[in-house]
Structure formats: structure tokens, C-alpha cells
Design an enzyme around this catalytic site. Structure first.
Site, PDB file in Angstrom:
ATOM      1  N   CYS A   1      49.345  48.091  55.916  1.00 24.66           N
ATOM      2  CA  CYS A   1      48.384  47.406  56.799  1.00 24.66           C
ATOM      3  C   CYS A   1      49.038  46.448  57.785  1.00 24.66           C
ATOM      4  O   CYS A   1      48.357  45.906  58.659  1.00 24.66           O
ATOM      5  CB  CYS A   1      47.296  46.707  55.992  1.00 24.66           C
ATOM      6  SG  CYS A   1      47.880  45.622  54.697  1.00 24.66           S
TER       7      CYS A   1
ATOM      8  N   HIS B   1      44.813  37.266  58.471  1.00 22.78           N
ATOM      9  CA  HIS B   1      44.630  38.565  57.827  1.00 22.78           C
ATOM     10  C   HIS B   1      43.252  38.591  57.159  1.00 22.78           C
ATOM     11  O   HIS B   1      42.478  39.524  57.367  1.00 22.78           O
ATOM     12  CB  HIS B   1      45.745  38.795  56.814  1.00 22.78           C
ATOM     13  CG  HIS B   1      45.773  40.165  56.210  1.00 22.78           C
ATOM     14  ND1 HIS B   1      45.731  41.304  56.975  1.00 22.78           N
ATOM     15  CD2 HIS B   1      45.844  40.569  54.920  1.00 22.78           C
ATOM     16  CE1 HIS B   1      45.793  42.367  56.178  1.00 22.78           C
ATOM     17  NE2 HIS B   1      45.850  41.946  54.931  1.00 22.78           N
TER      18      HIS B   1
ATOM     19  N   HIS C   1      38.383  46.354  57.118  1.00 25.17           N
ATOM     20  CA  HIS C   1      39.847  46.445  57.069  1.00 25.17           C
ATOM     21  C   HIS C   1      40.268  47.808  57.624  1.00 25.17           C
ATOM     22  O   HIS C   1      39.982  48.849  57.039  1.00 25.17           O
ATOM     23  CB  HIS C   1      40.309  46.292  55.625  1.00 25.17           C
ATOM     24  CG  HIS C   1      41.781  46.062  55.463  1.00 25.17           C
ATOM     25  ND1 HIS C   1      42.736  46.652  56.266  1.00 25.17           N
ATOM     26  CD2 HIS C   1      42.473  45.305  54.570  1.00 25.17           C
ATOM     27  CE1 HIS C   1      43.935  46.262  55.891  1.00 25.17           C
ATOM     28  NE2 HIS C   1      43.796  45.437  54.864  1.00 25.17           N
TER      29      HIS C   1
END
Length: 381
Positions: free
Chosen positions: A177, A311, A350
Site C-alpha cells: 500500500c 495514512h 483503502h
């Protein structure tokens, strides 16, 4: 703004995100506090192959951040035959289209530009390949080598370079990610070293949004909402998207009269190593070190920073670690000054390999429009 010769200008952007087919729609959604994670109907999920028993499970969460129109592709424009387009990973199709769009927004034509244009990016896991292998008509009509060229991650950036006639470095980056932000960092280093004059950097992740079975303590939310940094945060939701930024050395961008959306003053990367709870958990000290390194390279003092696009996965494990790392870096000044913090995951979920570039583009737009947009689903820290 004081400069030290290491600044990189962002001179163009392109992207497609849940609920947004372009950058303008993306900003409008973020600015207006729209949550683009949508409920998924039983009818839709059954049509996508989810079995009825799963749907009837009390902990099955029917939500996802869907990217619309992933099946569409202008094959003729890029010189693909219908069969070539059919077997090409949709992630690579959309990344290619966004690369073309991004370079157009920067005002350049790669066919006439005299300098070197590099490409840096990464893609998520290719689930489309399972469809191809399960289709006997395709398996009989194309070779394994053709499927390999159309499906493997390694060909994401070089296909862009080939189709757009870009002769700078072409580098695939795969770091889960963090992929798209690592791609941006490597692109900046490549520009500073003179390997290229313009760089495209970003990432793409497209997967079927089929909902999920909630597991306590896992990464996914129990109700299909992401609550970054909230006391009730229990997980995130997966989504699909793509984003690309066009980068150039600031001095060159100013000399060439480019339109500059924002300036990257510094960036840094590292790794947690083994000193953490588990392989998938983050480390406070390692996060603090990389944040401090980026600030030192940028020659920016913590007390001058007014907003952080984090994040912020909305997990009970990750969020406190991220805040602890930031607090460690900001130190006593953290108490003296106000610094906003937010996470676009509350809007779009996400995005896996495209998560970082979605956050960067949000931060650039916040600077461009001089507005810190709301983070959603937040009640108390």
C-alpha cells in the site's frame, strides 16, 4: 518560499476514484464531505458470484468503494486490437489512459517534447487473470506468452512508455500500500539525478468490490465505514482507484512557465525491520524516523506544518501508532501549535497500491484551493 535546489514541482495530475471520474469530481466530493463507500445490494453481489450463504451471515458487510466504468477502454486511440484490449489487465488499461491524461494536463506532447520522460508506478493484484483462464474461448485463441504480457505487473510502466513514446526510465514499483508514494519518491530522485526531465508517478488498484466477512481485530470495518483516528475506529474498507502526478525539477518548471499545483520539498523512505509486533503491524520508531528524515531533507520545521494527510486506516492498531510516531517527531511543539490531520480513506476507502497517490493528490488540492477538507465519521479522538 526558500529553496535549496532539491524541490520538485507537481505540474499535472490525473485520477479516477470511487465516485469521481476525474480530479475535479474527486475534489468536489472531498470538499463536500461525501462518502463514496457505497452499500452493495444482494442482487449485485449474487450476480458477481458471492454465494447466498455468505450474504446471510450476520457479520457479512455489504459495502465497497467501487470504481465505475472499469470495463471501458479506448483501444483504437492507443493502437490495440480488440483481442489485445480484451486480455489486457483493466488496471493497465486505466493506468495508460490516466498517463495520457496526466501529461496532457501538464501541457506536454510526448511526441514533440525533446527531453526524457520517465514513468514510475505499480499495480495491485491482477484478479482479471482468473477470468481469462476460466474462459475457454480465450484460452484457445491466445498463447500463454500473450496472456503473460497482458497480465503481469512488470509491464505496467513500460507499456505506458511504449504507447506514449517516452524514452526516460520506466520502473515498476511494488511495495504494497506504499507503492504509489514510493514511486513518487523514486521519481523525484530520478529527476534530481538527471535521469529524466519529466516524470509520471503513481499507482493503480482495481478489484471486484464484493463486500467481506468481518473479523474482530482484522483490518476491515464492521459496518462499512472508515473512522480514521476516532475512538470507535475498528477498520477500513477496500476500494479501487488510480492516480498519477507529473513531476519536474522546480527550477526547470519555473523557467519553462509550467503551471505548478504544488511543490515537493522533501521525501524519504525506510522500512520497519523486525522490531514490531508482527509482519503486518507498523513500527512507531521507524515511522518517526522516516517522517523526521523527510522534514530534514525539506528543511522544514515541525511547528510550521499546519496539516498532515495521514495514512489513517481507521484500525485500532494502526491509527494510535501513526499518531504516536507523529507526536514523537513533533515533540513539545505539538502541544504549542495547531496541526490538522485527516485521511481520505474516510471518503473512498483503502485503495491498496493507489492509496498513497490518492492521499497526495488530496493534499495537493487542499493547498491549491486553500482549504482543509473534512475527515468523515469522526466524533472523538
Amino acid at each position: 518560499m526558500t529553496t535549496n535546489g532539491l524541490e520538485i514541482a507537481i505540474i499535472g495530475m490525473a485520477g479516477r476514484f470511487p465516485g469521481a471520474k476525474n480530479i475535479d469530481e474527486y475534489w468536489q466530493n472531498i470538499q463536500n464531505g461525501i462518502e463514496s463507500i457505497r452499500p452493495l445490494t444482494d442482487e449485485y453481489l449474487l450476480s458477481q458470484g458471492v454465494d447466498k450463504t455468505s450474504l446471510e451471515h450476520p457479520q457479512y458487510v455489504k459495502a465497497g468503494a467501487v470504481l465505475d466504468n472499469v470495463e471501458l477502454f479506448d483501444a483504437d486511440f492507443f493502437g490495440f486490437s480488440p483481442r489485445e484490449a480484451e486480455i489486457l489487465d483493466p488496471q493497465q488499461r486505466i493506468f495508460l489512459e490516466c498517463a495520457q491524461e496526466a501529461i496532457e494536463t501538464a501541457g506536454y506532447n510526448p511526441q514533440t517534447y525533446q527531453g526524457l520522460i520517465g514513468v514510475y508506478g505499480g499495480a495491485g493484484m491482477n484478479g482479471y487473470l482468473f477470468n481469462l483462464y476460466s474462459n475457454p474461448n480465450i484460452r484457445k485463441s491466445v498463447s500463454n506468452y500473450q496472456l503473460f504480457l497482458a497480465s503481469d505487473k512488470d509491464f505496467l510502466t513500460t507499456r505506458v512508455s511504449y504507447k506514449l513514446n517516452l524514452s526516460g526510465p520506466s520502473v515498476d514499483v511494488q511495495t504494497a500500500c506504499s507503492t504509489s508514494l514510493v514511486a513518487v519518491h523514486i521519481a523525484c530522485q530520478s529527476l534530481l539525478s538527471g535521469e529524466c526531465d519529466i516524470a509520471l508517478a503513481g499507482g493503480v488498484a482495481i478489484s471486484k468490490q464484493l463486500g467481506y466477512l468481518y473479523q474482530e481485530g482484522g483490518i476491515y470495518s464492521p459496518d462499512g465505514h472508515c473512522r480514521a483516528f476516532d475512538a470507535n475506529a475498528k477498520g477500513t474498507v477496500s476500494g479501487s482507484g488510480v492516480g498519477i502526478v507529473v513531476l519536474k525539477r522546480l527550477e526547470d518548471a519555473l523557467n519553462d512557465g509550467d503551471s505548478i499545483d504544488a511543490v515537493i520539498k522533501g521525501s524519504a523512505i525506510n522500512n520497519d525491520g523486525a522490531f514490531k509486533v508482527s509482519y503486518t503491524s507498523p513500527s512507531i520508531d521507524a515511522q518517526a524516523k522516516v517522517i523526521r528524515a523527510a522534514q530534514l531533507i525539506a528543511e522544514v520545521e515541525p511547528e510550521t506544518i499546519s496539516y498532515i494527510e495521514a495514512h489513517g486506516t481507521g484500525t485500532a492498531l494502526g491509527d494510535p501508532i501513526e499518531i504516536s510516531a507523529l507526536t514523537q517527531v513533533f515533540g513539545i511543539n505539538y502541544q504549542k501549535n495547531s496541526c490538522g490531520i485527516g485521511s481520505v480513506k474516510t471518503n473512498i476507502g483503502h485503495l491498496d497500491t493507489a492509496a498513497g497517490i490518492a492521499s497526495l493528490i488530496k493534499a495537493v488540492l487542499a493547498l491549491k484551493y486553500k482549504q482543509i477538507p473534512p475527515s468523515l465519521n469522526f466524533e472523538q479522538p
